[in-house]
Design an enzyme around this catalytic site. Structure first.
Site, PDB file in Angstrom:
ATOM      1  N   LYS A  42      -6.716   8.014  -4.195  1.00 10.03           N
ATOM      2  CA  LYS A  42      -6.529   8.146  -2.766  1.00 10.03           C
ATOM      3  C   LYS A  42      -5.338   7.323  -2.289  1.00 10.03           C
ATOM      4  CE  LYS A  42     -11.546   8.157  -2.354  1.00 10.03           C
ATOM      5  NZ  LYS A  42     -12.685   7.284  -2.010  1.00 10.03           N
ATOM      6  N   GLY A  43      -4.888   6.395  -3.103  1.00  8.69           N
ATOM      7  CA  GLY A  43      -3.922   5.385  -2.656  1.00  8.69           C
ATOM      8  C   GLY A  43      -2.621   5.923  -2.100  1.00  8.69           C
ATOM      9  N   GLU A  98       2.921   8.128  -6.340  1.00  9.45           N
ATOM     10  CA  GLU A  98       1.952   7.070  -6.612  1.00  9.45           C
ATOM     11  C   GLU A  98       2.063   5.964  -5.556  1.00  9.45           C
ATOM     12  OE1 GLU A  98      -0.603   5.898  -7.656  1.00  9.45           O
ATOM     13  OE2 GLU A  98      -0.831   5.897  -9.807  1.00  9.45           O
ATOM     14  N   ASP A  99       0.995   5.230  -5.351  1.00 11.80           N
ATOM     15  CA  ASP A  99       1.055   4.117  -4.404  1.00 11.80           C
ATOM     16  C   ASP A  99       1.717   2.886  -5.015  1.00 11.80           C
ATOM     17  OD1 ASP A  99      -1.070   3.685  -6.166  1.00 11.80           O
ATOM     18  OD2 ASP A  99      -2.526   3.154  -4.619  1.00 11.80           O
ATOM     19  N   ASP A 102       1.314  -1.104 -11.387  1.00 13.08           N
ATOM     20  CA  ASP A 102       0.958  -2.491 -11.674  1.00 13.08           C
ATOM     21  C   ASP A 102       1.070  -2.698 -13.197  1.00 13.08           C
ATOM     22  OD1 ASP A 102      -0.107  -5.037 -11.485  1.00 13.08           O
ATOM     23  OD2 ASP A 102      -2.143  -4.408 -11.068  1.00 13.08           O
ATOM     24  N   LYS A 130       5.025  -3.449  -9.016  1.00 16.39           N
ATOM     25  CA  LYS A 130       4.634  -4.846  -9.259  1.00 16.39           C
ATOM     26  C   LYS A 130       4.907  -5.139 -10.731  1.00 16.39           C
ATOM     27  CE  LYS A 130       0.367  -5.931  -7.442  1.00 16.39           C
ATOM     28  NZ  LYS A 130      -1.081  -6.227  -7.637  1.00 16.39           N
ATOM     29  N   PHE A 151      -2.218  -9.283  -4.662  1.00 13.17           N
ATOM     30  CA  PHE A 151      -3.024  -8.086  -4.415  1.00 13.17           C
ATOM     31  C   PHE A 151      -2.813  -7.639  -2.976  1.00 13.17           C
ATOM     32  CE2 PHE A 151      -6.647  -5.350  -3.779  1.00 13.17           C
ATOM     33  CZ  PHE A 151      -6.613  -4.621  -4.955  1.00 13.17           C
ATOM     34  N   VAL A 152      -2.300  -6.415  -2.827  1.00 13.12           N
ATOM     35  CA  VAL A 152      -1.937  -5.925  -1.496  1.00 13.12           C
ATOM     36  C   VAL A 152      -2.845  -4.780  -1.055  1.00 13.12           C
ATOM     37  CG1 VAL A 152       0.481  -6.663  -1.641  1.00 13.12           C
ATOM     38  CG2 VAL A 152      -0.166  -4.403  -2.510  1.00 13.12           C
ATOM     39  N   ASP A 158      -6.266   0.051  -1.177  1.00 12.55           N
ATOM     40  CA  ASP A 158      -7.578  -0.463  -0.780  1.00 12.55           C
ATOM     41  C   ASP A 158      -8.002  -1.684  -1.575  1.00 12.55           C
ATOM     42  OD1 ASP A 158      -8.086   0.920  -3.307  1.00 12.55           O
ATOM     43  OD2 ASP A 158     -10.204   0.662  -2.813  1.00 12.55           O
ATOM     44  N   ARG A 164      -7.463   0.883   3.761  1.00 13.36           N
ATOM     45  CA  ARG A 164      -6.491   1.964   3.557  1.00 13.36           C
ATOM     46  C   ARG A 164      -5.836   2.385   4.867  1.00 13.36           C
ATOM     47  NH1 ARG A 164      -7.273   3.947  -1.712  1.00 13.36           N
ATOM     48  NH2 ARG A 164      -9.428   4.100  -2.430  1.00 13.36           N
TER      49      ARG A 164
END
Ligand code: IMP
Length: 178
Positions: A42-43, A98-99, A102, A130, A151-152, A158, A164
């Site tokens: 969902k990101g 993509e959001d 990482d 990241k 962590f964002v 989320d 979100r």
């Protein structure tokens, strides 16, 4: 919700400006090509919605829902497809939206999975990168912002399904998830 944040990392204005720039770049690169933009749910939902509105060339949109984290802030390395694409991507130019990248494990899995469906090409647009925690070598083609190892949340991202809906991106207070 704001009380759970250490600070705002990227304002709504900064995000919107950068997303517009990425849209222009993508439009130039894909002119005349058969493009399918794949939103990783969902990101990436907000990023996808804003980005595609800055791409004034023909494209189709599809969605894939995957789960990589479960609960918490650490990646498990195990990726599950919760919802697959509607349409074939064979011989089409795929842009994965993509959001955040990482460790890169999710994207690595996705690229392998989509490559087996024989698209004409695969490129990656990520809002955030990241690089500090990268575990596998993945190259992104369109990168909104490179961010530090924090962590964002917000703008689609989320923690335990919350935050979100923030229109900006903030750093979550560690006490919220520890
Ligand atoms: P990776 O497999 O470690 O690259 O993780 C990718 C996925 O983990 C992203 O698509 C996000 O859903 C999630 N993720 C990684 N870092 C963060 C973060 O800082 N905030 C929220 N979600 C994150």
């Amino acid at each position: 919700m704001q009380d759970d944040l250490l600070k705002v990392l990227l304002t709504e204005e900064e995000i919107q400006q950068r997303v517009a720039e990425l849209g222009q770049e993508i439009s130039r690169d894909y002119k005349g090509k058969d493009l399918v933009a794949i939103c990783i749910l969902k990101g990436a939902m907000h990023f996808m919605a804003d980005l595609t509105r800055h791409i004034p060339i023909p494209l189709t949109i599809d969605f894939m829902a995957i789960s990589s984290y479960g609960v918490g802030t650490k990646t498990s390395g195990v990726v599950r497809i919760l919802q697959d694409l509607d349409a074939s991507i064979s011989h089409r130019h795929v842009l994965i939206v993509e959001d955040i990248v990482d460790t890169g494990l999710t994207l690595n899995y996705l690229i392998d999975n989509l490559e087996s469906r024989r698209p004409a090409s695969i490129k990656i647009a990520t809002l955030l990168d990241k690089p500090a925690r990268r575990a596998v070598n993945v190259t992104t083609d369109y990168n909104g912002f490179t961010i530090p190892d924090e962590f964002v949340v917000g703008y689609g991202l989320d923690y335990n399904e919350l935050y979100r809906n923030l229109p900006y991106i903030g750093v979550l207070k560690p006490e919220v998830y520890k």
